[in-house]
Design an enzyme around this catalytic site. Structure first.
Site, PDB file in Angstrom:
ATOM      1  N   PRO A 191       1.157   7.514  -2.061  1.00 23.59           N
ATOM      2  CG  PRO A 191       1.184   9.801  -1.538  1.00 23.59           C
ATOM      3  CD  PRO A 191       0.553   8.499  -1.143  1.00 23.59           C
ATOM      4  N   GLY A 192       3.949   7.249  -1.784  1.00 22.81           N
ATOM      5  CA  GLY A 192       5.341   6.833  -1.773  1.00 22.81           C
ATOM      6  C   GLY A 192       6.262   7.460  -0.746  1.00 22.81           C
ATOM      7  N   GLY A 193       5.710   8.175   0.234  1.00 24.61           N
ATOM      8  CA  GLY A 193       6.575   8.770   1.264  1.00 24.61           C
ATOM      9  C   GLY A 193       7.401   7.713   1.981  1.00 24.61           C
ATOM     10  CE  LYS A 194       3.784   5.609   6.374  1.00 26.33           C
ATOM     11  NZ  LYS A 194       2.862   6.475   5.616  1.00 26.33           N
ATOM     12  CB  CYS A 241      -2.926   8.014   8.642  1.00 24.44           C
ATOM     13  SG  CYS A 241      -3.932   7.771   7.177  1.00 24.44           S
ATOM     14  CB  CYS A 264      -0.950   0.004   1.188  1.00 22.71           C
ATOM     15  SG  CYS A 264      -2.088  -1.379   1.163  1.00 22.71           S
ATOM     16  CB  ALA A 265       3.854   1.696  -2.037  1.00 23.41           C
ATOM     17  CG  ASP A 280      -1.162   1.769  -3.872  1.00 23.53           C
ATOM     18  OD1 ASP A 280      -0.972   2.162  -2.696  1.00 23.53           O
ATOM     19  OD2 ASP A 280      -2.242   1.946  -4.474  1.00 23.53           O
ATOM     20  CG  ASP A 286      -6.559  -6.453  -4.834  1.00 16.49           C
ATOM     21  OD1 ASP A 286      -6.111  -6.569  -3.674  1.00 16.49           O
ATOM     22  OD2 ASP A 286      -7.767  -6.394  -5.101  1.00 16.49           O
TER      23      ASP A 286
END
Ligand SMILES: C[S@@+](CC[C@H](N)C(=O)[O-])C[C@H]1O[C@@H](n2cnc3c(N)ncnc32)[C@H](O)[C@@H]1O
Length: 439
Positions: free
Chosen positions: A254-257, A367, A251-252, A272, A298
């Site tokens: 928009p990619g901050g992690k 979150c 579940c990446a 994702d 998925d």
């Protein structure tokens, strides 16, 4: 009317407000530069800024505005679409929370009601109510309890059950203000804080109290940092030293992690379900000069070719921890959504945990401030999955902030945490994270 200065901005604001609060459309989608509300996309840059400010005030103070209308009206407005109420809210937000003269806000609201088929019968009422608000502002607004009014009952009840009434009200209070701009830097947080005029907060994020285009700031084009709330940066840090390890960011987008894991030296696979959101992962990685294998799939169907040393699962959730940045969340989400999403989280967690090497580490995070999407998920996972153990989080791993580590060893940040650092108002997004090892 269309050409009257400021008219279109107010009309677009009322229209978008209606789409958010009556049709439950996310605000970010309405304001999207490519696919958002067509009227918004055609506005000049300063009018776009005004629309954002009006909508922010309307959504953060929605409960107070409704209460004020109840006080100012003898009877509820019997209209089905909510359009008159939206026009009134847009004007009231300008009068009460933005630096806009009453007469401009009132006259543009009356103009809008005059040209709207559904609102025109209430043109006189709009004028009367707003003028009365202008005259009696002190009297009618004096005793408003914003923290309670601006939070839907189910959310206040959920936070009260989880954290107690005082903390629940402190969370609600923190939502009245927009969050600062937080950056995750590749290295040297203190140096970047000094260069950009910010402070180091949380576990090494740089916080800036400024508005404006982020891409104009030093270090953006060079790929030295990316935008990420200080709390959102904590879960990936819990995976520790990743150099040379195989890590999955699940579940990446928009990619901050993803960027954090790649910057920590991991060989990253980012998965994702959303192809369009993954475009942002690829763009961000290119700007940052970082690499990852990016896969659109998925997770309920995808299988890795080999097990991972480390997995980060940032599961889809109600996002109630991000209300400071997304003030639409309380008005588009319902208790029902938490139930549906917690089912998805439970399925994803059990499936992806099986992709860990023995001895490998998984960090599960959301979150959300709802226990059903955090603490309850992990408690039930550890009960029915005997092959895994909890590895408690330590305060020193998250900037020494003891308040954000629970007695069980979970990370639990809240908007009212870290409220003042060096005399500067701060706060964190609401995040949950737990670290699990495969035995
Ligand atoms: C909380 S966001 C992830 C934020 C991201 N980790 C970051 O730090 O930038 C949740 C993501 O889960 C993705 N998602 C939801 N259901 C999924 C599924 N079944 N398989 C894969 N991804 C999914 C959504 O597209 C969304 O991008």
């Amino acid at each position: 009317m269309k050409d009257k200065p400021g008219f279109l901005a107010r009309k677009v604001a009322a229209d978008i407000l209606g789409n958010v609060v009556h049709k439950r459309r996310p605000l970010d989608g309405e304001l999207d530069a490519n696919s958002g509300h067509s009227g918004f996309r055609e506005l000049a840059a300063n009018d776009k800024g005004l629309v954002r400010a009006i909508l922010g005030a309307c959504l953060r103070h929605r409960g107070e505005l409704n209460e004020l209308l109840d006080r100012l009206l003898d009877r509820r407005i019997p209209e089905k679409t909510g359009r008159v109420t939206d026009i009134l809210h847009v004007a009231m937000a300008q009068m009460l929370y933005l630096d806009i003269p009453d007469r401009a806000a009132v006259s543009l609201a009356v103009d809008h009601a005059s040209v709207d088929r559904r609102a025109v019968p209430y043109k006189g009422l709009v004028n009367g109510v707003l003028r009365r608000l202008g005259r009696e502002r002190e009297d009618v607004t004096g005793d408003l309890d914003g923290n309670r009014l601006n939070t839907p009952g189910w959310l206040l009840d959920s936070w009260t059950a989880a954290y107690g009434e005082d903390v629940a009200l402190a969370i609600a209070g923190a939502h009245q203000n927009e969050a600062a701009l937080d950056l995750t830097v590749k290295d040297d947080p203190a140096g970047w804080a000094e260069r950009l005029g910010g402070v180091v907060v949380g576990a090494g994020s740089v916080r800036l109290h400024r508005k404006g285009a982020v891409d104009a700031l030093e270090g953006f084009a060079q790929g030295n940092w990316w935008v990420q709330d200080a709390a959102a940066s904590m879960p990936a840090r819990l995976l520790g030293d990743l150099s040379g390890k195989r890590a999955a960011d699940l579940c990446a987008a928009p990619g901050g992690k993803t960027a954090q894991l790649a910057a920590a030296g991991a060989k990253v696979t980012a998965v994702d379900i959303s192809q369009s959101r993954l475009k942002r992962v690829t763009e961000n990685l290119a700007r940052l000069g970082l690499e990852a294998e990016v896969i659109a799939s998925d997770l309920r169907e995808w299988e890795p070719s080999a097990p991972f040393d480390a997995i980060l699962l940032d599961a889809p959730c109600s996002a109630t921890g991000t209300i400071r940045r997304h003030p639409d969340v309380p008005w588009i989400k319902q208790a029902y959504d938490v139930g549906v999403l917690s089912e998805v989280q439970s399925v994803l967690l059990r499936r992806v945990a099986g992709w860990l090497q023995p001895g490998g580490t998984l960090v599960y995070c959301t979150c959300s401030m709802e226990r059903a999407e955090g603490e309850d998920q992990i408690a039930s996972f550890l009960t029915d999955q005997p092959g895994f153990e909890l590895v408690p989080v330590l305060p020193e791993e998250v900037g020494g902030l003891e308040a954000v580590v629970t007695p069980e060893g979970y990370l639990r940040t809240l908007p009212c945490h870290a409220a003042t650092i060096d005399g500067v108002e701060t706060g964190l997004d609401g995040f949950f994270a737990a670290r699990i090892r495969r035995l």
